[in-house]
Design a protein around this motif. Structure first.
Motif, PDB file in Angstrom:
ATOM      1  N   PHE A  85       0.702  -1.255  -0.059  1.00  0.00           N
ATOM      2  CA  PHE A  85      -0.219   0.109   0.051  1.00  0.00           C
ATOM      3  C   PHE A  85       0.827   1.458  -0.125  1.00  0.00           C
ATOM      4  O   PHE A  85       0.531   2.073  -0.860  1.00  0.00           O
ATOM      5  CB  PHE A  85      -0.960  -0.192   1.302  1.00  0.00           C
ATOM      6  CG  PHE A  85      -1.620   1.152   1.348  1.00  0.00           C
ATOM      7  CD1 PHE A  85      -2.741   1.588   0.545  1.00  0.00           C
ATOM      8  CD2 PHE A  85      -1.483   2.166   2.234  1.00  0.00           C
ATOM      9  CE1 PHE A  85      -3.667   2.618   0.489  1.00  0.00           C
ATOM     10  CE2 PHE A  85      -2.092   3.293   2.413  1.00  0.00           C
ATOM     11  CZ  PHE A  85      -3.210   3.715   1.624  1.00  0.00           C
ATOM     12  N   GLN A  86       1.905   1.249   0.934  1.00  0.00           N
ATOM     13  CA  GLN A  86       2.886   2.319   0.885  1.00  0.00           C
ATOM     14  C   GLN A  86       3.500   2.712  -0.560  1.00  0.00           C
ATOM     15  O   GLN A  86       3.633   3.809  -0.821  1.00  0.00           O
ATOM     16  CB  GLN A  86       3.771   2.241   2.001  1.00  0.00           C
ATOM     17  CG  GLN A  86       3.593   2.075   3.407  1.00  0.00           C
ATOM     18  CD  GLN A  86       2.630   3.667   3.679  1.00  0.00           C
ATOM     19  OE1 GLN A  86       2.926   4.733   3.103  1.00  0.00           O
ATOM     20  NE2 GLN A  86       1.704   3.532   4.516  1.00  0.00           N
ATOM     21  N   ASP A  87       3.924   1.581  -1.115  1.00  0.00           N
ATOM     22  CA  ASP A  87       4.652   1.670  -2.617  1.00  0.00           C
ATOM     23  C   ASP A  87       3.416   2.224  -3.536  1.00  0.00           C
ATOM     24  O   ASP A  87       3.758   3.144  -4.452  1.00  0.00           O
ATOM     25  CB  ASP A  87       4.975   0.217  -2.880  1.00  0.00           C
ATOM     26  CG  ASP A  87       5.845   0.138  -4.169  1.00  0.00           C
ATOM     27  OD1 ASP A  87       6.760   1.287  -4.335  1.00  0.00           O
ATOM     28  OD2 ASP A  87       5.585  -0.538  -5.079  1.00  0.00           O
ATOM     29  N   TYR A  88       2.201   1.863  -3.309  1.00  0.00           N
ATOM     30  CA  TYR A  88       1.096   2.285  -4.261  1.00  0.00           C
ATOM     31  C   TYR A  88       1.120   3.856  -3.690  1.00  0.00           C
ATOM     32  O   TYR A  88       0.924   4.579  -4.954  1.00  0.00           O
ATOM     33  CB  TYR A  88      -0.187   1.504  -4.032  1.00  0.00           C
ATOM     34  CG  TYR A  88      -1.171   2.144  -4.650  1.00  0.00           C
ATOM     35  CD1 TYR A  88      -1.301   2.042  -6.196  1.00  0.00           C
ATOM     36  CD2 TYR A  88      -2.216   2.886  -4.215  1.00  0.00           C
ATOM     37  CE1 TYR A  88      -2.399   2.425  -7.002  1.00  0.00           C
ATOM     38  CE2 TYR A  88      -3.414   3.388  -4.649  1.00  0.00           C
ATOM     39  CZ  TYR A  88      -3.355   3.342  -6.165  1.00  0.00           C
ATOM     40  OH  TYR A  88      -4.300   3.898  -6.843  1.00  0.00           O
ATOM     41  N   VAL A  89       0.904   4.051  -2.848  1.00  0.00           N
ATOM     42  CA  VAL A  89       0.672   5.459  -2.592  1.00  0.00           C
ATOM     43  C   VAL A  89       1.745   6.386  -3.121  1.00  0.00           C
ATOM     44  O   VAL A  89       1.683   7.375  -3.768  1.00  0.00           O
ATOM     45  CB  VAL A  89       0.414   5.646  -0.952  1.00  0.00           C
ATOM     46  CG1 VAL A  89       0.716   7.246  -0.742  1.00  0.00           C
ATOM     47  CG2 VAL A  89      -0.914   5.285  -0.537  1.00  0.00           C
ATOM     48  N   ARG A  90       3.012   5.907  -2.763  1.00  0.00           N
ATOM     49  CA  ARG A  90       4.333   6.585  -3.376  1.00  0.00           C
ATOM     50  C   ARG A  90       4.396   6.803  -5.023  1.00  0.00           C
ATOM     51  O   ARG A  90       4.365   8.071  -5.347  1.00  0.00           O
ATOM     52  CB  ARG A  90       5.502   5.757  -2.804  1.00  0.00           C
ATOM     53  CG  ARG A  90       6.081   6.318  -1.548  1.00  0.00           C
ATOM     54  CD  ARG A  90       7.249   5.834  -1.446  1.00  0.00           C
ATOM     55  NE  ARG A  90       7.225   5.112  -0.095  1.00  0.00           N
ATOM     56  CZ  ARG A  90       7.376   4.121   0.381  1.00  0.00           C
ATOM     57  NH1 ARG A  90       7.385   3.075  -0.682  1.00  0.00           N
ATOM     58  NH2 ARG A  90       7.315   3.746   1.491  1.00  0.00           N
ATOM     59  N   LYS A  91       3.960   5.446  -5.698  1.00  0.00           N
ATOM     60  CA  LYS A  91       3.906   5.854  -7.033  1.00  0.00           C
ATOM     61  C   LYS A  91       2.569   6.742  -7.557  1.00  0.00           C
ATOM     62  O   LYS A  91       2.881   7.335  -8.462  1.00  0.00           O
ATOM     63  CB  LYS A  91       3.550   4.396  -7.564  1.00  0.00           C
ATOM     64  CG  LYS A  91       4.943   3.663  -7.493  1.00  0.00           C
ATOM     65  CD  LYS A  91       4.653   2.082  -8.088  1.00  0.00           C
ATOM     66  CE  LYS A  91       5.999   1.449  -8.022  1.00  0.00           C
ATOM     67  NZ  LYS A  91       5.648  -0.066  -8.284  1.00  0.00           N
ATOM     68  N   ALA A  92       1.646   6.613  -6.707  1.00  0.00           N
ATOM     69  CA  ALA A  92       0.459   7.531  -7.307  1.00  0.00           C
ATOM     70  C   ALA A  92       0.627   8.929  -6.860  1.00  0.00           C
ATOM     71  O   ALA A  92       0.239   9.478  -7.592  1.00  0.00           O
ATOM     72  CB  ALA A  92      -0.782   6.819  -6.411  1.00  0.00           C
ATOM     73  N   ALA A  93       1.384   9.125  -5.806  1.00  0.00           N
ATOM     74  CA  ALA A  93       1.679  10.391  -5.625  1.00  0.00           C
ATOM     75  C   ALA A  93       2.654  11.125  -6.356  1.00  0.00           C
ATOM     76  O   ALA A  93       3.124  12.470  -6.429  1.00  0.00           O
ATOM     77  CB  ALA A  93       2.014  10.667  -4.010  1.00  0.00           C
ATOM     78  N   GLY A  94       3.500  10.380  -6.928  1.00  0.00           N
ATOM     79  CA  GLY A  94       4.679  10.831  -7.754  1.00  0.00           C
ATOM     80  C   GLY A  94       5.918  11.268  -6.903  1.00  0.00           C
ATOM     81  O   GLY A  94       6.779  11.833  -7.432  1.00  0.00           O
ATOM     82  N   SER A  95       5.959  10.772  -5.570  1.00  0.00           N
ATOM     83  CA  SER A  95       7.062  11.305  -4.588  1.00  0.00           C
ATOM     84  C   SER A  95       8.513  10.618  -5.091  1.00  0.00           C
ATOM     85  O   SER A  95       9.654  10.957  -5.165  1.00  0.00           O
ATOM     86  CB  SER A  95       6.783  11.207  -3.273  1.00  0.00           C
ATOM     87  OG  SER A  95       6.714   9.912  -3.114  1.00  0.00           O
ATOM     88  N   GLY A  96       8.248   9.332  -5.833  1.00  0.00           N
ATOM     89  CA  GLY A  96       9.316   8.737  -6.550  1.00  0.00           C
ATOM     90  C   GLY A  96       9.954   9.365  -7.633  1.00  0.00           C
ATOM     91  O   GLY A  96      11.228   9.148  -7.745  1.00  0.00           O
ATOM     92  N   GLY A  97       9.541  10.146  -8.121  1.00  0.00           N
ATOM     93  CA  GLY A  97       9.795  10.967  -9.239  1.00  0.00           C
ATOM     94  C   GLY A  97      10.967  11.956  -9.071  1.00  0.00           C
ATOM     95  O   GLY A  97      11.540  12.361  -9.829  1.00  0.00           O
ATOM     96  N   ALA A 105       2.035  12.590 -10.850  1.00  0.00           N
ATOM     97  CA  ALA A 105       1.072  14.122 -10.598  1.00  0.00           C
ATOM     98  C   ALA A 105       2.048  14.608  -9.477  1.00  0.00           C
ATOM     99  O   ALA A 105       1.964  16.030  -9.463  1.00  0.00           O
ATOM    100  CB  ALA A 105      -0.290  13.624 -10.055  1.00  0.00           C
ATOM    101  N   GLY A 106       2.602  14.009  -8.564  1.00  0.00           N
ATOM    102  CA  GLY A 106       3.483  14.587  -7.301  1.00  0.00           C
ATOM    103  C   GLY A 106       4.387  15.577  -7.979  1.00  0.00           C
ATOM    104  O   GLY A 106       4.562  16.559  -7.350  1.00  0.00           O
TER     105      GLY A 106
END
Length: 138
Positions: A85-97, A105-106
């Protein structure tokens, strides 16, 4: 017992409760059998057959033999689910980019915030701000 209908109702409710509790325990054990990583296919098949064919004895033997590690498997599964779930949230928020193009989007939100700061500080004119914003959103 016919003189005490409330007592009959109590015993019926108690029996119903115990059956529901029993089925819950049975399903929990079957789930634990299939979730267990330390058991091979034959072990899983053996335990499943034992628990289904001799349910009372099978459940009791399973609880004695492997009941102590059931909690650890539950904790491990919860950790895996939380990490996913944390990995999904990071990917969805774009904080990994890290704000790089294509970072999700982040990254766009961070870049737009930086542009707004530059505009408000006077480093960018309105035209430059609009061009940069259009380029980011394109």
């Amino acid at each position: 017992m016919d003189n005490y209908p409330l007592l009959n109702l109590f015993w019926t409710m108690l029996e119903l409760f115990l059956w529901i509790l029993w089925f819950f325990l049975l399903f929990k054990i079957i789930t634990d059998i299939f979730r267990s990583d330390d058991m091979g296919g034959w072990g899983k098949a053996g335990w499943t057959i034992f628990v289904i064919l001799l349910p009372f004895l099978g459940v009791l033997v399973y609880l004695i033999a492997r009941g102590g590690s059931m909690q650890q498997r539950d904790v491990d599964q919860a950790r895996k689910a939380d990490a996913a779930f944390q990995d999904y949230v990071r990917k969805a928020a774009g904080s990994g980019g890290g704000g790089a193009p294509g970072g999700g989007a982040g990254g766009h939100v961070e870049d737009l915030a930086k542009l707004a700061d530059l505009k408000s500080s006077g480093a960018l004119s309105e035209e430059e701000y609009q061009r940069a914003k259009d380029k980011l959103l394109a």
